[in-house]
Write an enzyme that holds these catalytic residues in place. Structure first.
Site, short mmCIF file in Angstrom:
data_model
loop_
_atom_site.label_atom_id
_atom_site.label_comp_id
_atom_site.label_asym_id
_atom_site.label_seq_id
_atom_site.Cartn_x
_atom_site.Cartn_y
_atom_site.Cartn_z
N ALA A 8 0.81 -1.05 -0.17
CA ALA A 8 -0.14 0.21 0.16
C ALA A 8 0.82 1.34 0.40
CB ALA A 8 -0.85 -0.16 1.14
N SER A 52 -2.89 -3.63 -0.14
CA SER A 52 -2.24 -3.95 1.23
C SER A 52 -2.79 -5.72 1.06
CB SER A 52 -1.78 -3.57 2.13
OG SER A 52 -1.10 -4.48 3.05
N ALA A 53 -1.85 -6.75 0.71
CA ALA A 53 -2.43 -8.33 0.94
C ALA A 53 -2.47 -8.34 2.74
CB ALA A 53 -1.26 -8.62 0.18
N HIS A 54 -0.70 -7.49 3.30
CA HIS A 54 -0.52 -8.38 4.72
C HIS A 54 -1.51 -7.46 5.87
CE1 HIS A 54 1.20 -5.49 6.83
NE2 HIS A 54 1.72 -4.20 5.77
N CYS A 98 4.76 2.23 12.43
CA CYS A 98 5.21 2.24 11.20
C CYS A 98 5.90 3.41 12.69
CB CYS A 98 4.22 2.82 10.19
SG CYS A 98 3.07 1.88 8.99
#
Length: 404
Positions: A75, A203-205, A328
């Protein structure tokens, strides 16, 4: 029950075993390991077929055309590609961008970079409930506005913006609309056939897929143009060069397929878990929920415990994996910029904890976690002179602190 208990699903999710199985089939010599761009042999064709199947699976979750899905590394890259790509392509039309103060850093720092390049950015203040309303966006629109970027679900407080209404507004004014949907896939219904959204980051995660893979939706009708930011072999119709990582792409496709199938029942289950957790900690005094409780995904509970320092609470909760702020930025000791934007004072912002629940969270874990939270907060408050003063009726906002 295994310790520690993972309650940080908004930072990342474990890969679903069904996803891991599909990924493992695309790695070895006897598997589907080929380069999807190899046109001259069956290894390439098979890999390309797997990639296109995954593209369909991602598109189906959000009701888009598979040709509108561009693979990226996640992302963060999707946000960069969307915002810089639009800004650079349409800079002749205008140089004004609108976003909000509570976006993910991938959006905020991209906008900061564009400001250094001569673009002008308006940062909207959310309401106390953490929502960005269409009225806020409308008031900021100008004749030279080319892009509005507003997230779907906030990563820290889980609030859900009305992107349908914002999209109606931007489309009527001829302004492009980008949405960061990293936190909403598999949690909120997304129908890009109906929504007037031009670009959307995935986003995949965050959806039980692997890390390092994401996608950007780029609308075809009406057509949206972006300038590629990664140069090379011209993959992904020139928008994103680089050999496609078949195993990760297949993983993202399978993760999004499962999300589409199981979203309704999973949301109901997770909501019941969150309500169960909250009911057990609600007895604590001076507890504040951050962000709207009505426009919110069921997976998120962000709470401030007044007169308790968030970092010390996290250390006291050593059996629980939770966070203060987003993964983050939680390494910095500054209070969360999201909570500050909601109008929370420094003390409350510093005392916040984000609990996020997910697919593998159990009732047993919830009950254990709630008990530990109540114990830790009560114990830390017993040690706090500020808590004693509050209990004695001292108005701490009127106290003047002096250095000795």
């Amino acid at each position: 029950m295994k310790l520690p208990i993972y309650l940080d699903y908004s930072a990342t999710t474990p890969v679903d075993p069904r996803v891991a199985q599909k990924m493992s089939e695309c790695l070895l010599m006897d598997g589907n390991f080929g380069n999807p761009a190899s046109r001259s042999h069956v290894f390439g064709w098979k890999a390309e077929e797997a990639v296109e199947n995954a593209r369909r699976q991602v598109a189906e979750l959000v009701n888009a055309d598979p040709r509108e899905i561009v693979w990226t590394s996640g992302a963060t890259e999707s946000d960069n590609l969307a915002i810089k790509g639009v800004a650079h392509f349409y800079s002749g039309k205008g140089k004004h961008i609108i976003t909000s103060k509570i976006e993910h850093k991938a959006v905020l720092d991209t906008c900061r970079q564009l400001e250094r390049e001569g673009f002008e950015v308006t940062y909207l203040e959310p309401g106390e409930d953490g929502l960005i309303t269409p009225a806020l966006v409308e008031a900021a629109l100008r004749d030279d506005t080319i892009l509005v970027s507003v997230m779907h679900v906030n990563n820290e407080i889980g609030t859900v913006n009305d992107i349908a209404a914002i999209g109606e507004l931007t489309r009527s004014r001829g302004v492009l609309f980008h949405v960061d949907a990293a936190q909403s896939t598999g949690k909120v219904e997304i129908d890009l056939d109906k929504l007037k959204v031009d670009l959307m980051s995935f986003s995949a995660h965050k959806t039980y897929g692997p890390k390092g893979i994401g996608a950007l939706y780029v609308r075809r009708k009406p057509r949206v143009r972006i300038e590629g930011q990664m140069h090379g072999g011209g993959h992904e119709r020139g928008m994103r060069s680089g050999t496609l990582a078949t195993h990760q792409i297949v993983g993202m496709g399978e993760a999004f397929r499962i999300a589409k199938e199981e979203m309704a029942q999973e949301n109901a289950r997770v909501l019941a878990l969150r309500d169960r957790f909250f009911a057990q900690i609600d007895g604590l005094e001076e507890l504040y929920i951050n962000g709207s409780m009505t426009s919110r995904v069921p997976h998120n509970l962000n709470v401030s415990f007044n007169y308790v320092e968030g970092e010390s609470l996290i250390m006291a909760l050593k059996d629980l994996a939770v966070s203060s702020g987003s993964a983050c930025t939680s390494a910095s000791l500054e209070p969360s910029y999201v909570l500050r934007a909601l109008g929370r004072n420094d003390e409350l912002a510093h005392s916040s904890i984000r609990f996020t629940f997910g697919r593998f969270t159990t009732e047993e874990e919830i009950d254990y976690a709630a008990k530990k939270v109540v114990e830790a907060v009560s114990k830390l408050r017993e040690l706090s002179p500020l808590w004693d003063m509050y209990k004695e009726g001292v108005d701490l906002s009127q106290v003047e602190w002096q250095a000795h």
